[in-house]
Design a protein around this motif. Structure first.
Motif, PDB file in Angstrom:
ATOM      1  N   ALA A 299       0.963  -1.166  -0.043  1.00 10.88           N
ATOM      2  CA  ALA A 299       0.112   0.028  -0.087  1.00 10.88           C
ATOM      3  C   ALA A 299       0.908   1.177   0.040  1.00 10.88           C
ATOM      4  O   ALA A 299       1.695   1.244   0.904  1.00 10.88           O
ATOM      5  CB  ALA A 299      -0.939  -0.139   1.154  1.00 10.88           C
TER       6      ALA A 299
ATOM      7  N   ALA B  26     -10.038   9.657   0.826  1.00 13.36           N
ATOM      8  CA  ALA B  26     -10.253   9.387  -0.572  1.00 13.36           C
ATOM      9  C   ALA B  26      -9.423  10.273  -1.408  1.00 13.36           C
ATOM     10  O   ALA B  26      -9.126  10.013  -2.517  1.00 13.36           O
ATOM     11  CB  ALA B  26     -11.946   9.648  -0.971  1.00 13.36           C
TER      12      ALA B  26
ATOM     13  N   SER C 149      -6.213   8.887  -2.318  1.00 14.79           N
ATOM     14  CA  SER C 149      -6.423   7.711  -3.019  1.00 14.79           C
ATOM     15  C   SER C 149      -6.523   8.147  -4.503  1.00 14.79           C
ATOM     16  O   SER C 149      -5.776   7.677  -5.372  1.00 14.79           O
ATOM     17  CB  SER C 149      -7.497   7.044  -2.636  1.00 14.79           C
ATOM     18  N   ILE C 150      -7.358   9.121  -4.620  1.00 14.10           N
ATOM     19  CA  ILE C 150      -7.573   9.877  -5.945  1.00 14.10           C
ATOM     20  C   ILE C 150      -6.401  10.247  -6.567  1.00 14.10           C
ATOM     21  O   ILE C 150      -5.914   9.985  -7.773  1.00 14.10           O
ATOM     22  CB  ILE C 150      -8.894  10.825  -5.885  1.00 14.10           C
TER      23      ILE C 150
ATOM     24  N   LEU D 283      -3.997   7.874  -7.864  1.00 11.16           N
ATOM     25  CA  LEU D 283      -4.652   7.412  -9.205  1.00 11.16           C
ATOM     26  C   LEU D 283      -4.141   8.285 -10.330  1.00 11.16           C
ATOM     27  O   LEU D 283      -4.064   7.956 -11.355  1.00 11.16           O
ATOM     28  CB  LEU D 283      -5.829   7.165  -9.157  1.00 11.16           C
TER      29      LEU D 283
ATOM     30  N   ALA E 159     -11.140   4.372  -6.539  1.00 10.95           N
ATOM     31  CA  ALA E 159     -10.104   5.331  -5.797  1.00 10.95           C
ATOM     32  C   ALA E 159     -10.953   6.100  -4.661  1.00 10.95           C
ATOM     33  O   ALA E 159     -10.091   5.865  -3.397  1.00 10.95           O
ATOM     34  CB  ALA E 159      -9.290   6.279  -6.773  1.00 10.95           C
TER      35      ALA E 159
ATOM     36  N   LEU F  39     -12.490   2.920  -2.216  1.00 10.28           N
ATOM     37  CA  LEU F  39     -11.709   1.646  -1.587  1.00 10.28           C
ATOM     38  C   LEU F  39     -10.986   2.423  -0.007  1.00 10.28           C
ATOM     39  O   LEU F  39     -10.779   3.553   0.067  1.00 10.28           O
ATOM     40  CB  LEU F  39     -10.697   1.308  -2.419  1.00 10.28           C
TER      41      LEU F  39
ATOM     42  N   PRO G 277      -8.019   3.438   1.788  1.00 14.05           N
ATOM     43  CA  PRO G 277      -6.846   3.990   1.220  1.00 14.05           C
ATOM     44  C   PRO G 277      -5.544   2.785   0.984  1.00 14.05           C
ATOM     45  O   PRO G 277      -4.991   2.914   0.096  1.00 14.05           O
ATOM     46  CB  PRO G 277      -6.216   5.018   2.253  1.00 14.05           C
TER      47      PRO G 277
ATOM     48  N   SER H 181      -5.772   1.296  -2.325  1.00 12.00           N
ATOM     49  CA  SER H 181      -5.511   2.129  -3.530  1.00 12.00           C
ATOM     50  C   SER H 181      -4.069   1.616  -4.354  1.00 12.00           C
ATOM     51  O   SER H 181      -4.082   2.008  -5.575  1.00 12.00           O
ATOM     52  CB  SER H 181      -5.331   3.505  -3.260  1.00 12.00           C
TER      53      SER H 181
ATOM     54  N   LEU I 119      -5.080  -0.062  -7.930  1.00 13.10           N
ATOM     55  CA  LEU I 119      -5.305   0.818  -9.238  1.00 13.10           C
ATOM     56  C   LEU I 119      -4.180   0.815 -10.164  1.00 13.10           C
ATOM     57  O   LEU I 119      -4.586   0.527 -11.411  1.00 13.10           O
ATOM     58  CB  LEU I 119      -5.904   2.074  -9.038  1.00 13.10           C
TER      59      LEU I 119
END
Length: 189
Positions: free
Chosen positions: A45, A53, A56-57, A60, A125, A128, A130, A133, A136
């Protein structure tokens, strides 16, 4: 010699192609599940468990660049073909130009698949935990590999392109379903 017998009726040829497509889909689903399982087991991870979030985004977003590579390749293939063929340079669609038809079909399908995958991966993303992530980027790389398989198989028929299609389509649908389920679970809790 092809596996198509000269004595095949159109119905028999259709059924044989259907069986080939079904085998390609089954192989793609199995391979996609294997990729996801390996990613879960082996990928560390990159985001701290307390991250949200938005982190995580953000992790990505750079991976959208390789996600777009098959789409860019499809645009380039159509442009390249048009530039070097007199019947296609004006933007026409010459009926006998099989290479252009294949390039355009790949581009159209890849546009659809890229949009679907991009939405799915962004939703995933944001949904989920974190620490998940890290999956992805693996999914993005799998998407790129599957699009390549689709392109290489495209001129050879539906059975030959089924693996590449299914290996991009079904993981995206699964990602959308998981993201939706997680969203509903949070909304209902």
């Amino acid at each position: 010699m092809s596996n198509k017998s000269r004595s095949d009726s159109p119905e028999e040829a259709f059924r044989r192609e259907q069986r080939g497509v079904a085998k390609g889909i089954a192989a793609a689903i199995g391979a996609s599940l294997l990729v996801a399982a390996l990613a879960l087991a082996l990928v560390p991870a990159p985001v701290a468990p307390e991250a949200g979030a938005s982190e995580s985004i953000a992790a990505l977003l750079p991976w959208l660049a390789p996600l777009g590579l098959p789409l860019a390749g499809g645009v380039a293939a159509v442009a390249h073909h048009r530039f070097f063929h007199a019947g296609a340079i004006e933007g026409g669609d010459p009926p006998a130009d099989r290479a252009l038809a294949v390039a355009r079909a790949f581009l159209q399908n890849t546009l659809e698949q890229t949009l679907l995958a991009g939405l799915a991966f962004l939703a995933l993303a944001a949904s989920l935990p974190p620490d998940a992530s890290a999956l992805l980027p693996v999914f993005v790389l799998w998407f790129v590999a599957a699009r390549l398989a689709f392109r290489l198989g495209y001129p050879k028929g539906a059975a030959a392109r089924a693996f590449g299609f299914a290996a991009t389509f079904f993981p995206s649908v699964a990602a959308l379903l998981v993201a939706t389920a997680l969203l509903l679970a949070r909304a209902l809790s």
